[in-house]
Design a protein around this motif. Structure first.
Motif, PDB file in Angstrom:
ATOM      1  N   GLY A 197      19.039  21.527 -55.901  1.00  0.00           N
ATOM      2  CA  GLY A 197      18.805  22.659 -56.794  1.00  0.00           C
ATOM      3  C   GLY A 197      18.158  23.828 -56.081  1.00  0.00           C
ATOM      4  O   GLY A 197      18.549  24.205 -54.979  1.00  0.00           O
ATOM      5  N   GLN A 198      17.134  24.396 -56.686  1.00  0.00           N
ATOM      6  CA  GLN A 198      16.495  25.593 -56.141  1.00  0.00           C
ATOM      7  C   GLN A 198      15.309  25.281 -55.231  1.00  0.00           C
ATOM      8  O   GLN A 198      14.590  26.199 -54.815  1.00  0.00           O
ATOM      9  CB  GLN A 198      16.050  26.499 -57.289  1.00  0.00           C
ATOM     10  N   GLN A 199      15.088  24.005 -54.928  1.00  0.00           N
ATOM     11  CA  GLN A 199      14.068  23.695 -53.926  1.00  0.00           C
ATOM     12  C   GLN A 199      14.424  24.360 -52.606  1.00  0.00           C
ATOM     13  O   GLN A 199      15.565  24.273 -52.156  1.00  0.00           O
ATOM     14  CB  GLN A 199      14.024  22.185 -53.670  1.00  0.00           C
ATOM     15  N   PRO A 200      13.487  24.993 -51.938  1.00  0.00           N
ATOM     16  CA  PRO A 200      13.788  25.473 -50.591  1.00  0.00           C
ATOM     17  C   PRO A 200      14.068  24.292 -49.674  1.00  0.00           C
ATOM     18  O   PRO A 200      13.414  23.254 -49.759  1.00  0.00           O
ATOM     19  CB  PRO A 200      12.524  26.228 -50.175  1.00  0.00           C
ATOM     20  N   SER A 201      15.061  24.464 -48.804  1.00  0.00           N
ATOM     21  CA  SER A 201      15.486  23.378 -47.927  1.00  0.00           C
ATOM     22  C   SER A 201      15.255  23.727 -46.467  1.00  0.00           C
ATOM     23  O   SER A 201      15.310  24.893 -46.061  1.00  0.00           O
ATOM     24  CB  SER A 201      16.974  23.065 -48.131  1.00  0.00           C
ATOM     25  N   LEU A 202      14.987  22.688 -45.696  1.00  0.00           N
ATOM     26  CA  LEU A 202      14.828  22.775 -44.250  1.00  0.00           C
ATOM     27  C   LEU A 202      15.810  21.798 -43.617  1.00  0.00           C
ATOM     28  O   LEU A 202      15.896  20.641 -44.041  1.00  0.00           O
ATOM     29  CB  LEU A 202      13.387  22.433 -43.871  1.00  0.00           C
TER      30      LEU A 202
END
Length: 757
Positions: A197-202
């Motif tokens: 979803g809208q979680q920031p990803s690394l």
């Protein structure tokens, strides 16, 4: 999407040997030890469930982690081992929530090297480590990444911690240097990021992508995919130097090698009410003291960082040019808009050659023409880069094609297998067999059916599938028996298969201790048709009719090529740096020849004949090649008769009536006298060549290059007569020729039928 990581308990690492390490992988903590579980596993409800020890409290929760890369653990280097021990002790003292290792964990994926690496990690830190492999875990791995996955878990994978979604990617390729994601990997990633979803990803992986980096051949597809998701950071290694790029609204940090006493520390903070990741480089001195230098700050808010995406329109080629129009998303923030032909000739490296500036036309558009006069017909890519006033940039890649001329090779048809078609194709009459790394084996006929109208077949040629079957992955080619009734093919599922060429049904199969990563050879020994192949460190001789073992021999090292046999002796290369001859009837070792004088196992391997198609020459000679030389040896004694300098290890040589054709890995093709090595001609192709060997039709040598081009050379003179770009995918598969049709496979899994002029 995200998955738990197993815990390696204190005292579980024992001093164990090469073979027992693989067998005892479960004793090191199970399939998820120190790494990830399958990408298909269910997501844990919290970061604590993922083994990080940090509750998933969202972006405001304190979070810190370490990044290491290129540890290159190797047992002979005790100085490096102690340095790594010091690095990991320092990391443990800093109490990170988790640690990312971006690959090249070892020098060459050796069992003792993994053991050395595991031994330097403090027990309390082990559950917090996350790994991805580097090319050094895949290029020379006798286990085809099987041991890696048993120790560290499957790839790709992801986990969630304190409002951050972390994804480990693996574009490495077994037996190859550069990377490719492939359709399945990218499909998995899109689904994973969609679920996040809208979680920031690394993301973390071994190779850096974008900019001047061209280590992963389909990185353009990755960047296109990421445009739809809030990916804010990438950590990578491989280059052993530090680079920070603001690209496509994310920040990429390529890191110094940990083997040189560095690690990176990352802490999430809130600046101006927005979350950021602050990154420091940490140098660890011999006494354990640390010196920190801030490297960058990575915004992780919704807006990302840098110049926004641009609408790009690429026209059809007209004459010697192709038109390009670009409309950036933030025209007033643009410093430059540039374009160029994608540097397809760059093979697993960097490219800093010039771009062409596009002029601004009006308020929102930049447009112009790109010169394609020097570009051969076929499949190509065009790059567009929009650079912002803040130094960030956004790049996109678009495909285009240049139509072939009347006298150019022309594609007739194509079919797709799962994974990559990396091994050589095999043909018997008009029946062709292709295998893929995804486990597909397909047999198809390319000749005109007896009841088909000749003109209709010429107008609409298509392969006719004879049969399909599924095995484990195949990374090398297959071989037919003399009567064409059986095809032999090796697999990473630890078997050599003998398949009935009528329907693909197994006639027999033979289980091996290690994956079969070599090309089988069928030879007559003592009047008995025999299949010769290698798996791991072992050379096998089996009766082709029944699969009964005639003998086995110790190769003393890994060999992924193809042996040669003259009925009296079997000749093979080895990862111990030597070439060997064995009695064909008994497997007794007759002689050995040292191709190099390197002093470490890693150097003897990479500079030795570990991946060579050993070839019989006239005059009682046998040819064995390395990345340094081609050695013509006396078959009876192993004495060297002549030598040609060059990296001839990979592309199979071809013996013709006119002479011996050799092609080195840098695309230097030459014809030499097979009796003396004297050179008749030398031609620079200007492109790399790996594993995909040349084939001869009439007076023309057809050379598939690693970067997708097919080059025709006149056998008599070496003059380049034809060039066509078959694909933008890497090509490592040796093609076959049936009548006027050349059939070739590539790393995108496509097999093509090419009509030759």
């Amino acid at each position: 999407m995200s998955h738990p990581q197993g815990h390696l308990q204190s005292g579980e690492i024992a001093i164990i040997g090469r073979r027992s390490l693989l067998a005892s992988a479960a004793a090191l903590g199970g399939a998820a030890a120190l790494g990830s579980a399958s990408g298909a596993s269910a997501a844990p409800d919290s970061a604590e469930a993922a083994g990080t020890g940090v509750a998933d409290g969202g972006a405001g929760t304190p979070l810190s982690f370490a990044v290491v890369t290129d540890t290159h653990a190797t047992s002979p280097d005790t100085t490096r081992t102690e340095l790594l021990r010091r690095i990991f002790a320092a990391i443990e003292k800093a109490t990170p929530d988790f640690v990312l290792n971006c690959g090249d964990i070892t020098e060459y994926g050796g069992d003792d090297e993994f053991q050395t690496y595991l031994s330097v990690i403090p027990p309390a830190l082990r559950p917090r480590l996350r790994h991805v492999p580097g090319n050094h875990e895949a290029r020379w791995d006798v286990h085809a990444k099987e041991l890696y996955h048993r120790l560290f878990g499957p790839t790709p994978y992801s986990f969630d911690v304190a409002g951050l979604h972390v994804v480990g990617l693996d574009p490495t390729q077994v037996l190859q240097e550069p990377g490719v994601f492939g359709r399945d990997h990218l499909r998995w990633l899109a689904n994973d990021l969609r679920q996040a979803g809208q979680q920031p990803s690394l993301l973390f992986l071994h190779y850096p992508i974008g900019g001047a980096n061209y280590y992963v051949n389909d990185q353009d597809e990755l960047l296109d995919l990421l445009a739809d998701f809030p990916v804010r950071a990438i950590f990578a290694g491989h280059v052993h130097t530090e680079r920070v790029d603001r690209i496509n609204q994310l920040t990429q940090v390529a890191a110094y090698a940990t083997k040189d006493a560095y690690y990176y520390w990352v802490r999430r903070e809130v600046v101006d009410r927005l979350p950021v990741l602050r990154v420091w480089q940490v140098t660890v001195a011999p006494d354990g003291s640390e010196q920190r230098r801030e490297v960058t700050t990575i915004p992780v808010a919704d807006a990302g960082v840098g110049v926004a995406a641009a609408a790009t329109v690429v026209g059809q080629p007209k004459g010697a040019a192709i038109a390009v129009r670009v409309r950036p998303g933030q025209p007033d923030a643009v410093a430059a808009v540039q374009t160029r032909i994608y540097p397809q000739h760059v093979y697993g490296g960097r490219d800093t050659s010039a771009w062409t500036d596009l002029p601004r036309v009006g308020d929102q558009w930049w447009d112009g023409n790109v010169d394609i006069s020097a570009v051969p017909p076929g499949a190509h890519r065009l790059q567009v880069r929009v650079t912002g006033s803040d130094g960030s940039w956004h790049e996109v890649t678009r495909a285009f094609e240049i139509a072939p001329g009347d006298q150019d090779p022309r594609e007739r048809w194509g079919l797709r297998l799962t994974g990559s078609v990396q091994g050589a194709l095999a043909a018997y009459g008009d029946l062709i067999v292709a295998g893929s790394t995804g486990g597909d084996v397909e047999a198809f006929r390319v000749g005109r059916p007896a009841d088909a109208d000749e003109q209709a077949f010429r107008n609409h040629p298509a392969p006719r599938t004879a049969w399909r079957t599924r095995l484990g992955g195949t990374y090398r080619g297959s071989a037919f028996t003399g009567d064409g009734r059986t095809v032999l093919i090796g697999s990473t599922d630890h078997h050599l298969y003998a398949l009935d060429t009528r329907d693909g049904a197994p006639r027999w199969r033979h289980r091996t201790e290690e994956p079969v990563l070599s090309n089988p050879l069928v030879a007559i020994i003592g009047g008995v048709e025999t299949v010769l192949f290698t798996a791991g460190f072992t050379l096998y001789a089996l009766e082709a009719a029944t699969g009964r073992v005639r003998w086995t021999a110790d190769l003393h090292g890994f060999f992924a090529g193809r042996v040669a046999c003259d009925g009296e002796r079997v000749y093979a290369g080895s990862g111990d740096g030597k070439a060997y001859a064995f009695d064909a009837a008994t497997g007794h070792e007759l002689w050995s020849y040292a191709t190099n004088t390197r002093t470490t196992p890693y150097q003897r391997l990479i500079y030795g004949p570990w991946d060579n198609v050993v070839t019989l020459l006239p005059g009682g000679l046998v040819l064995v090649s390395t990345v340094s030389n081609a050695h013509a040896l006396d078959r009876a004694t192993g004495a060297q008769r002549w030598r040609v300098s060059g990296g001839f290890a990979y592309a199979p040589p071809v013996v013709t009536a006119s002479g011996l054709v050799l092609i080195d890995e840098f695309g230097r093709a030459r014809r030499v006298d097979p009796l003396t090595g004297a050179q008749a001609w030398l031609t620079q192709l200007g492109l790399r060549v790996f594993n995909a060997g040349p084939v001869v039709r009439g007076n023309t040598i057809w050379v598939p290059t690693a970067t997708g081009q097919l080059v025709g050379l006149a056998l008599a003179s070496g003059e380049v007569t034809h060039r066509v770009a078959l694909t933008t995918a890497n090509t490592f598969s040796t093609p076959v020729v049936v009548d006027d049709l050349l059939v070739s496979g590539d790393q995108s899994g496509v097999v093509r039928g090419i009509a030759l002029p």
